[in-house]
Design a protein around this motif. Sequence first.
Motif, PDB file in Angstrom:
ATOM      1  N   MET A   1       6.792   8.897  -5.509  1.00 18.47           N
ATOM      2  CA  MET A   1       7.304   7.672  -5.850  1.00 18.47           C
ATOM      3  C   MET A   1       8.016   7.886  -7.383  1.00 18.47           C
ATOM      4  O   MET A   1       8.091   6.962  -8.123  1.00 18.47           O
ATOM      5  N   LEU A   2       7.362   9.132  -8.023  1.00 21.49           N
ATOM      6  CA  LEU A   2       8.157   9.324  -8.916  1.00 21.49           C
ATOM      7  C   LEU A   2      10.081   9.464  -9.667  1.00 21.49           C
ATOM      8  O   LEU A   2      10.850   8.582 -10.134  1.00 21.49           O
ATOM      9  N   ARG A   3      10.679  10.550  -8.567  1.00 23.04           N
ATOM     10  CA  ARG A   3      11.988  10.275  -8.520  1.00 23.04           C
ATOM     11  C   ARG A   3      12.433   8.756  -8.315  1.00 23.04           C
ATOM     12  O   ARG A   3      12.141   7.830  -7.244  1.00 23.04           O
ATOM     13  N   ARG A   4      13.212   7.951  -8.875  1.00 23.25           N
ATOM     14  CA  ARG A   4      13.758   7.174  -8.006  1.00 23.25           C
ATOM     15  C   ARG A   4      13.054   5.869  -8.345  1.00 23.25           C
ATOM     16  O   ARG A   4      12.832   5.259  -7.608  1.00 23.25           O
ATOM     17  N   SER A   5      12.337   6.026  -9.674  1.00 16.04           N
ATOM     18  CA  SER A   5      11.171   5.189  -9.515  1.00 16.04           C
ATOM     19  C   SER A   5      11.117   3.348  -9.277  1.00 16.04           C
ATOM     20  O   SER A   5      10.946   2.256  -8.967  1.00 16.04           O
ATOM     21  N   ALA A   6      12.952   3.428 -10.212  1.00 17.80           N
ATOM     22  CA  ALA A   6      12.574   1.936 -10.373  1.00 17.80           C
ATOM     23  C   ALA A   6      13.666   1.415  -9.279  1.00 17.80           C
ATOM     24  O   ALA A   6      12.956  -0.049  -8.790  1.00 17.80           O
ATOM     25  N   ALA A   7      14.307   2.775  -8.485  1.00 19.02           N
ATOM     26  CA  ALA A   7      14.280   1.334  -7.022  1.00 19.02           C
ATOM     27  C   ALA A   7      13.762   1.316  -6.257  1.00 19.02           C
ATOM     28  O   ALA A   7      13.335   0.245  -5.114  1.00 19.02           O
ATOM     29  N   TRP A   8      11.749   2.018  -5.862  1.00 17.62           N
ATOM     30  CA  TRP A   8      10.703   1.976  -5.678  1.00 17.62           C
ATOM     31  C   TRP A   8      10.243   0.615  -6.289  1.00 17.62           C
ATOM     32  O   TRP A   8      10.161  -0.647  -4.937  1.00 17.62           O
ATOM     33  N   HIS A   9      10.251   1.095  -8.132  1.00 18.41           N
ATOM     34  CA  HIS A   9       9.537  -0.733  -8.306  1.00 18.41           C
ATOM     35  C   HIS A   9      10.208  -2.540  -7.397  1.00 18.41           C
ATOM     36  O   HIS A   9      10.195  -3.541  -7.674  1.00 18.41           O
ATOM     37  N   ARG A  10      11.821  -2.032  -7.820  1.00 19.30           N
ATOM     38  CA  ARG A  10      12.764  -3.400  -7.580  1.00 19.30           C
ATOM     39  C   ARG A  10      12.691  -3.332  -6.180  1.00 19.30           C
ATOM     40  O   ARG A  10      12.649  -5.019  -5.800  1.00 19.30           O
ATOM     41  N   THR A  11      12.720  -2.787  -5.324  1.00 15.37           N
ATOM     42  CA  THR A  11      12.307  -3.023  -3.983  1.00 15.37           C
ATOM     43  C   THR A  11      11.418  -3.796  -3.535  1.00 15.37           C
ATOM     44  O   THR A  11      10.911  -4.661  -2.671  1.00 15.37           O
ATOM     45  N   VAL A  12       9.698  -3.619  -3.995  1.00 20.42           N
ATOM     46  CA  VAL A  12       8.663  -3.969  -3.966  1.00 20.42           C
ATOM     47  C   VAL A  12       8.533  -5.708  -4.057  1.00 20.42           C
ATOM     48  O   VAL A  12       7.918  -6.344  -3.702  1.00 20.42           O
ATOM     49  N   ALA A  13       9.378  -5.552  -5.561  1.00 22.03           N
ATOM     50  CA  ALA A  13       9.365  -7.174  -5.986  1.00 22.03           C
ATOM     51  C   ALA A  13      10.156  -8.029  -5.521  1.00 22.03           C
ATOM     52  O   ALA A  13       9.621  -8.581  -4.815  1.00 22.03           O
ATOM     53  N   GLU A  14      11.423  -7.296  -4.665  1.00 21.48           N
ATOM     54  CA  GLU A  14      11.878  -8.115  -4.585  1.00 21.48           C
ATOM     55  C   GLU A  14      11.608  -8.561  -2.470  1.00 21.48           C
ATOM     56  O   GLU A  14      11.728  -9.687  -2.181  1.00 21.48           O
ATOM     57  N   GLU A  15      10.832  -7.465  -2.380  1.00 19.78           N
ATOM     58  CA  GLU A  15      10.131  -8.302  -0.940  1.00 19.78           C
ATOM     59  C   GLU A  15       8.934  -8.692  -0.723  1.00 19.78           C
ATOM     60  O   GLU A  15       8.837  -9.205   0.088  1.00 19.78           O
TER      61      GLU A  15
ATOM     62  N   GLY B   1       0.720  -1.189   0.080  1.00 20.95           N
ATOM     63  CA  GLY B   1       0.111  -0.194   0.032  1.00 20.95           C
ATOM     64  C   GLY B   1       0.562   1.121   0.085  1.00 20.95           C
ATOM     65  O   GLY B   1       2.225   1.531   0.248  1.00 20.95           O
ATOM     66  N   HIS B   2       0.380   2.438  -0.500  1.00 18.35           N
ATOM     67  CA  HIS B   2       1.053   3.786  -1.242  1.00 18.35           C
ATOM     68  C   HIS B   2       0.124   4.571   0.173  1.00 18.35           C
ATOM     69  O   HIS B   2      -1.103   4.345  -0.595  1.00 18.35           O
ATOM     70  N   SER B   3       1.311   5.316   0.519  1.00 13.83           N
ATOM     71  CA  SER B   3       0.624   6.532   1.797  1.00 13.83           C
ATOM     72  C   SER B   3      -1.242   6.511   2.624  1.00 13.83           C
ATOM     73  O   SER B   3      -0.587   5.292   3.565  1.00 13.83           O
TER      74      SER B   3
ATOM     75  N   VAL C   1       9.020   1.466   3.220  1.00 16.95           N
ATOM     76  CA  VAL C   1      10.014   2.246   2.423  1.00 16.95           C
ATOM     77  C   VAL C   1       9.430   3.433   2.142  1.00 16.95           C
ATOM     78  O   VAL C   1       8.383   4.207   1.731  1.00 16.95           O
ATOM     79  N   HIS C   2      10.055   4.964   2.091  1.00 11.57           N
ATOM     80  CA  HIS C   2       9.950   6.380   2.362  1.00 11.57           C
ATOM     81  C   HIS C   2      10.754   6.731   1.439  1.00 11.57           C
ATOM     82  O   HIS C   2      12.584   6.476   2.539  1.00 11.57           O
ATOM     83  N   GLY C   3      10.554   7.411   0.578  1.00 13.41           N
ATOM     84  CA  GLY C   3      11.393   8.447   0.224  1.00 13.41           C
ATOM     85  C   GLY C   3      11.769   9.725   1.798  1.00 13.41           C
ATOM     86  O   GLY C   3      11.542  10.271   1.881  1.00 13.41           O
ATOM     87  N   ASP C   4      13.462  10.096   1.224  1.00 11.48           N
ATOM     88  CA  ASP C   4      13.870  11.757   2.013  1.00 11.48           C
ATOM     89  C   ASP C   4      13.777  12.553   1.666  1.00 11.48           C
ATOM     90  O   ASP C   4      13.815  14.026   2.260  1.00 11.48           O
ATOM     91  N   ARG C   5      12.696  12.898   0.890  1.00  9.17           N
ATOM     92  CA  ARG C   5      11.995  14.643   0.024  1.00  9.17           C
ATOM     93  C   ARG C   5      10.671  13.944  -0.691  1.00  9.17           C
ATOM     94  O   ARG C   5      10.245  15.095  -0.736  1.00  9.17           O
ATOM     95  N   ASP C   6      10.029  12.897   0.846  1.00  9.02           N
ATOM     96  CA  ASP C   6       8.660  13.454   1.173  1.00  9.02           C
ATOM     97  C   ASP C   6       8.243  14.395   1.151  1.00  9.02           C
ATOM     98  O   ASP C   6       8.444  14.476   2.824  1.00  9.02           O
ATOM     99  N   ARG C   7       7.076  15.425   1.189  1.00 12.25           N
ATOM    100  CA  ARG C   7       6.877  16.310   1.750  1.00 12.25           C
ATOM    101  C   ARG C   7       5.375  15.884   2.068  1.00 12.25           C
ATOM    102  O   ARG C   7       4.645  16.810   2.686  1.00 12.25           O
ATOM    103  N   VAL C   8       4.914  15.099   2.566  1.00 16.23           N
ATOM    104  CA  VAL C   8       3.773  14.685   2.233  1.00 16.23           C
ATOM    105  C   VAL C   8       3.336  14.068   3.039  1.00 16.23           C
ATOM    106  O   VAL C   8       2.692  13.491   4.515  1.00 16.23           O
ATOM    107  N   THR C   9       4.199  13.141   3.777  1.00  8.25           N
ATOM    108  CA  THR C   9       3.845  11.648   4.685  1.00  8.25           C
ATOM    109  C   THR C   9       5.165  11.797   5.057  1.00  8.25           C
ATOM    110  O   THR C   9       6.422  12.516   4.577  1.00  8.25           O
TER     111      THR C   9
ATOM    112  N   ALA D   1       4.436  -1.539   3.090  1.00 10.02           N
ATOM    113  CA  ALA D   1       4.526   0.359   3.237  1.00 10.02           C
ATOM    114  C   ALA D   1       5.145   1.107   1.961  1.00 10.02           C
ATOM    115  O   ALA D   1       6.429   1.497   2.591  1.00 10.02           O
ATOM    116  N   LEU D   2       4.436   1.882   1.568  1.00  7.20           N
ATOM    117  CA  LEU D   2       4.959   2.854   0.413  1.00  7.20           C
ATOM    118  C   LEU D   2       4.780   3.943   0.989  1.00  7.20           C
ATOM    119  O   LEU D   2       3.237   4.583   0.752  1.00  7.20           O
ATOM    120  N   ALA D   3       5.580   5.184   1.451  1.00  4.50           N
ATOM    121  CA  ALA D   3       5.715   6.489   2.294  1.00  4.50           C
ATOM    122  C   ALA D   3       4.061   6.554   2.632  1.00  4.50           C
ATOM    123  O   ALA D   3       3.663   7.177   2.500  1.00  4.50           O
TER     124      ALA D   3
END
Length: 198
Positions: free
Chosen positions: A165-179, A82-84, A126-134, A104-106
């Motif tokens: 999850m647009l910045r570094r999208s491949a990292a987000w996708h890879r992490t979800v698939a692996e986990e 899930g996201h947000s 999983v959380h981006g360090d540039r997140d300004r929403v959550t 749990a994504l952001a």
Amino acid sequence: MLHGGRSEGPEAPPRLNLPGARMRLFLPPLARASAGHGVLLCRVRYRCRGWNGEREDAARDARWALGELARTVGELPVVVVGHSMGGRAALRVGGAPGVRGVVALAPWCPEGEPAAQLAGRRAVLVHGDRDRVTDPEASRRFTARAREAGADARFVPVPGGDHAMLRRSAAWHRTVAEEVMAMLGLSMSAARRAPREG
């Protein structure tokens, strides 16, 4: 797959729903990673756009979806992604029968959010360090509370990652698939891995 939403919003999500579209982007990498393993990928569409306080509409819809899944295909091991707001809902239903784990994504993790339901389950936040929403730090604190409650919980930072999850999208996708594959106890060959960013 549980998409994001709003804190309040009793109306149904619109047909063209940006939070839902964001989660659809995770389906192709998951389909590649799980090809040949008989993994069923499902998306939930909420009745209401918002969490709506004590109604917890997104969590209620997630519980309903888990029940429908068990009713229609039988008892299967499940990983909830899930996201947000959907991340909050995923964490809430993480202790439901058949759920092996949660990604749990952001996620929206307000203070006092319960974690005891995750005892004995895996949870990856999983959380981006540039997140300004959550708040990434709220995810770290929730991870610590989940560990204290008996969960196998881990926080994964995405340096440069944003809420959409647009910045570094491949990292987000890879992490979800692996986990997801790890939580299901399945291997993911190099050919099935999500592409790495250059």
